[in-house]
Structures are given as C-alpha cells and as structure tokens.
Design a protein around this motif. Structure first.
Motif, PDB file in Angstrom:
ATOM      1  N   GLU A 112       0.864  -1.182   0.000  1.00 45.03           N
ATOM      2  CA  GLU A 112       0.000   0.000   0.000  1.00 45.03           C
ATOM      3  C   GLU A 112       0.902   1.233   0.000  1.00 45.03           C
ATOM      4  O   GLU A 112       1.891   1.284   0.747  1.00 45.03           O
ATOM      5  N   LEU A 113       0.562   2.199  -0.846  1.00 39.76           N
ATOM      6  CA  LEU A 113       1.430   3.347  -1.090  1.00 39.76           C
ATOM      7  C   LEU A 113       0.726   4.644  -0.674  1.00 39.76           C
ATOM      8  O   LEU A 113      -0.451   4.834  -0.984  1.00 39.76           O
ATOM      9  N   PHE A 114       1.480   5.497  -0.008  1.00 45.83           N
ATOM     10  CA  PHE A 114       0.950   6.783   0.443  1.00 45.83           C
ATOM     11  C   PHE A 114       2.039   7.845   0.277  1.00 45.83           C
ATOM     12  O   PHE A 114       3.215   7.559   0.492  1.00 45.83           O
ATOM     13  N   HIS A 115       1.614   9.096  -0.037  1.00 44.23           N
ATOM     14  CA  HIS A 115       2.623  10.159   0.024  1.00 44.23           C
ATOM     15  C   HIS A 115       2.984  10.408   1.492  1.00 44.23           C
ATOM     16  O   HIS A 115       4.148  10.335   1.863  1.00 44.23           O
ATOM     17  N   GLY A 116       1.996  10.700   2.334  1.00 45.23           N
ATOM     18  CA  GLY A 116       2.253  10.958   3.753  1.00 45.23           C
ATOM     19  C   GLY A 116       2.165   9.693   4.575  1.00 45.23           C
ATOM     20  O   GLY A 116       3.165   9.056   4.875  1.00 45.23           O
ATOM     21  N   SER A 117       0.928   9.314   4.932  1.00 43.86           N
ATOM     22  CA  SER A 117       0.723   8.096   5.727  1.00 43.86           C
ATOM     23  C   SER A 117      -0.719   7.637   5.534  1.00 43.86           C
ATOM     24  O   SER A 117      -1.539   8.379   4.985  1.00 43.86           O
ATOM     25  N   PRO A 118      -1.068   6.447   6.018  1.00 45.25           N
ATOM     26  CA  PRO A 118      -2.472   6.009   5.928  1.00 45.25           C
ATOM     27  C   PRO A 118      -3.410   6.897   6.741  1.00 45.25           C
ATOM     28  O   PRO A 118      -4.580   7.004   6.427  1.00 45.25           O
ATOM     29  N   ARG A 119      -2.908   7.537   7.812  1.00 41.99           N
ATOM     30  CA  ARG A 119      -3.743   8.431   8.613  1.00 41.99           C
ATOM     31  C   ARG A 119      -4.133   9.672   7.841  1.00 41.99           C
ATOM     32  O   ARG A 119      -5.239  10.166   7.917  1.00 41.99           O
ATOM     33  N   ASP A 120      -3.173  10.228   7.139  1.00 38.76           N
ATOM     34  CA  ASP A 120      -3.381  11.416   6.326  1.00 38.76           C
ATOM     35  C   ASP A 120      -2.406  11.323   5.151  1.00 38.76           C
ATOM     36  O   ASP A 120      -1.221  11.647   5.295  1.00 38.76           O
ATOM     37  N   PRO A 121      -2.905  10.847   4.007  1.00 39.35           N
ATOM     38  CA  PRO A 121      -2.011  10.573   2.866  1.00 39.35           C
ATOM     39  C   PRO A 121      -1.319  11.811   2.302  1.00 39.35           C
ATOM     40  O   PRO A 121      -0.337  11.692   1.583  1.00 39.35           O
ATOM     41  N   VAL A 122      -1.832  12.997   2.639  1.00 39.67           N
ATOM     42  CA  VAL A 122      -1.238  14.225   2.088  1.00 39.67           C
ATOM     43  C   VAL A 122      -0.216  14.843   3.033  1.00 39.67           C
ATOM     44  O   VAL A 122       0.876  15.230   2.615  1.00 39.67           O
ATOM     45  N   TRP A 123      -0.541  14.933   4.335  1.00 41.58           N
ATOM     46  CA  TRP A 123       0.261  15.763   5.235  1.00 41.58           C
ATOM     47  C   TRP A 123       1.022  15.034   6.329  1.00 41.58           C
ATOM     48  O   TRP A 123       1.989  15.563   6.873  1.00 41.58           O
ATOM     49  N   ASP A 124       0.587  13.836   6.745  1.00 42.31           N
ATOM     50  CA  ASP A 124       1.184  13.203   7.930  1.00 42.31           C
ATOM     51  C   ASP A 124       2.603  12.700   7.635  1.00 42.31           C
ATOM     52  O   ASP A 124       2.857  12.096   6.594  1.00 42.31           O
ATOM     53  N   TYR A 125       3.519  12.956   8.561  1.00 39.97           N
ATOM     54  CA  TYR A 125       4.895  12.458   8.439  1.00 39.97           C
ATOM     55  C   TYR A 125       5.059  11.199   9.280  1.00 39.97           C
ATOM     56  O   TYR A 125       4.730  11.212  10.467  1.00 39.97           O
ATOM     57  N   VAL A 126       5.618  10.136   8.695  1.00 42.84           N
ATOM     58  CA  VAL A 126       5.963   8.957   9.490  1.00 42.84           C
ATOM     59  C   VAL A 126       7.449   9.038   9.808  1.00 42.84           C
ATOM     60  O   VAL A 126       8.303   8.764   8.961  1.00 42.84           O
ATOM     61  N   LEU A 127       7.735   9.469  11.045  1.00 35.96           N
ATOM     62  CA  LEU A 127       9.130   9.639  11.462  1.00 35.96           C
ATOM     63  C   LEU A 127       9.415   8.894  12.761  1.00 35.96           C
ATOM     64  O   LEU A 127      10.564   8.773  13.167  1.00 35.96           O
ATOM     65  N   LEU A 145       4.452   1.687   1.916  1.00 40.70           N
ATOM     66  CA  LEU A 145       5.470   2.573   1.340  1.00 40.70           C
ATOM     67  C   LEU A 145       5.017   4.014   1.474  1.00 40.70           C
ATOM     68  O   LEU A 145       3.904   4.357   1.060  1.00 40.70           O
ATOM     69  N   VAL A 146       5.869   4.846   2.063  1.00 43.51           N
ATOM     70  CA  VAL A 146       5.533   6.258   2.261  1.00 43.51           C
ATOM     71  C   VAL A 146       6.700   7.147   1.816  1.00 43.51           C
ATOM     72  O   VAL A 146       7.858   6.712   1.785  1.00 43.51           O
TER      73      VAL A 146
END
Ligand code: ZN
Length: 241
Positions: A112-127, A145-146
C-alpha cells in the motif's frame, strides 16, 4: 519482479535523470512514485513529463496539490511557498493535466502506497514509532510505502516495532514481518547525504535495498539561480539537509 520506488523528486531534473539511468541499466519491471513531482526545484515540466512516461504508479504529494491550487498556498511558509508560486507561473498545460489526475495513495500487489501516511495521505509524516504503529494498524498488505519526510526509513512490525533511519546500501530480507519503508527523496534528500535516494524492491527474492545515486548537484543549483528560486533551497542540496 523488481520495482524501483522513488519519491519527492521536486523538479530536480538532474537527480531524476541520474536515477533513471541506473534504473534503465538495472532491468527494473516497474517504477512506483510516491508523490511531490514538483515544488522547490527548477524543472517542473520536464520532471512531470518523465514521470508520466516512466511511472507505473504515480501519487500526488502535498506540493503537487498546492501548485494545482487544490490546497491553499498559505499551508506553506517562506521558501516552499515562494517555490510553489514560481512553479504555478511556469507549469504547462500538459503537466498540469497529468498532475490533476493523481491521488495521494494507491494499492499494488503486496504493497500500500501513500505520500504521507495512511492516517493522512497528504500531510502526515511517518518519522517515529507512533506514526508507524498507526500506519500498520490502518493497512493490511505486507509492505507500506511512504514518502514526504525526505528521510529514508525502515520499520518492521513484529512483537515490537523495530528499525529507524535506513543508511545507503541497507538491505532487508522481506517477510514474514510487515515493513514500512520510505525510500528517501530523489530531489531534496535531508539525511545529510546529497546523493539522490531511492529504494529497490525485489519481490522475487523478497529483498529491499536502499540506494543512493550521485548526480550533478551544481547543475541543479545553477538552474535554480537562473530562475531566481530562493538561495536557501539551492544551498541545502549540496549538503543533503
Ligand atoms: Zn517532498
């Protein structure tokens, strides 16, 4: 099947061309792109055209959506806003039409692919582990994949979450644990290494490798000076910060 996973090109044509040359030499079946084709850099139309031609999956990132006007430009401060405004003035109709078709998330076999994250595909950072925990909880495929943070990252989901920043050349055996992977950024890496970062996934061999590719940073910097993009955006490329 071997897949090249790229993210955050940000209009850096020299970096994208260098990575594509390695992909061409490496016999990859597919290219998956995790968003932010434009923003920050000097060659938006050229980068969009190349990714439109080459990417089997292409996501939209927050910068793409701001440049399209789907998100207010006020969401960005300082240099990001200045670069987005400049990009709006030069983006051609072909590039705009293609960007307009893109979504910030997608599903592929096994990932599953996201720019940000599954929580918020646009803005959330997975750090960190907390964001990774929610990302695993909200998905079911073996790989998540993010992009977006510009930091190469690998976290596995066993009894505990394990992992962290992924150094150049890190190779992971995939399975049975689920993995969250961020390839890092092609066009504006931020982990202290100026090389373009990307990820190779070999589904047949169940292996993932974090790659780095040299590119002519000075060429991109000169192109940025030529069009008057903010100097800080240009200088950071030399350091990968
Ligand atoms: Zn980005």
């Amino acid at each position: 099947m071997r897949v090249a996973v790229l993210s955050d090109v940000h209009s850096n044509l020299g970096a994208l061309e260098a990575v594509l040359a390695e992909i061409d030499a490496g016999g990859f079946a597919e290219l998956w792109f995790l968003g932010d084709l434009v923003g920050y850099g000097p060659k938006p139309n050229e980068c969009v055209a190349l990714l439109q031609e080459r990417a089997t999956i292409c996501l939209a990132g927050n910068h793409d959506l701001v440049v399209l006007g789907k998100i207010e430009i006020d969401a960005f401060a300082g240099e990001a806003a200045a670069a987005a405004r400049w990009t709006q003035t030069v983006l051609d109709d072909t590039a705009r039409s293609f960007l307009d078709t893109l979504q910030p998330q997608a599903v592929a076999p096994g990932a599953e692919l996201f720019h940000g994250s599954p929580r918020d595909p646009v803005w959330d950072y997975v750090l960190d582990d907390e964001a990774a925990f929610w990302s695993f909880a909200a998905t079911s495929e073996p790989l998540v994949l993010v992009g977006h943070s510009h930091h190469a990252l690998e976290i596995s989901n066993g009894e505990n979450l394990r992992g962290g920043p992924a150094a150049a050349g890190t190779t992971l055996e995939l399975g049975p644990l689920r993995r969250l992977l961020n390839p890092g950024s092609v066009g504006q890496p931020r982990h202290g290494d100026p090389r373009a970062a990307w990820l190779e996934i070999d589904f047949g061999a169940a292996r993932a490798t974090f790659r780095r590719t040299n590119y002519p940073v000075e060429r991109t910097q000169a192109e940025m000076r030529e069009v008057g993009l903010p100097e800080a955006l240009e200088l950071r490329l030399a350091f990968g910060i």
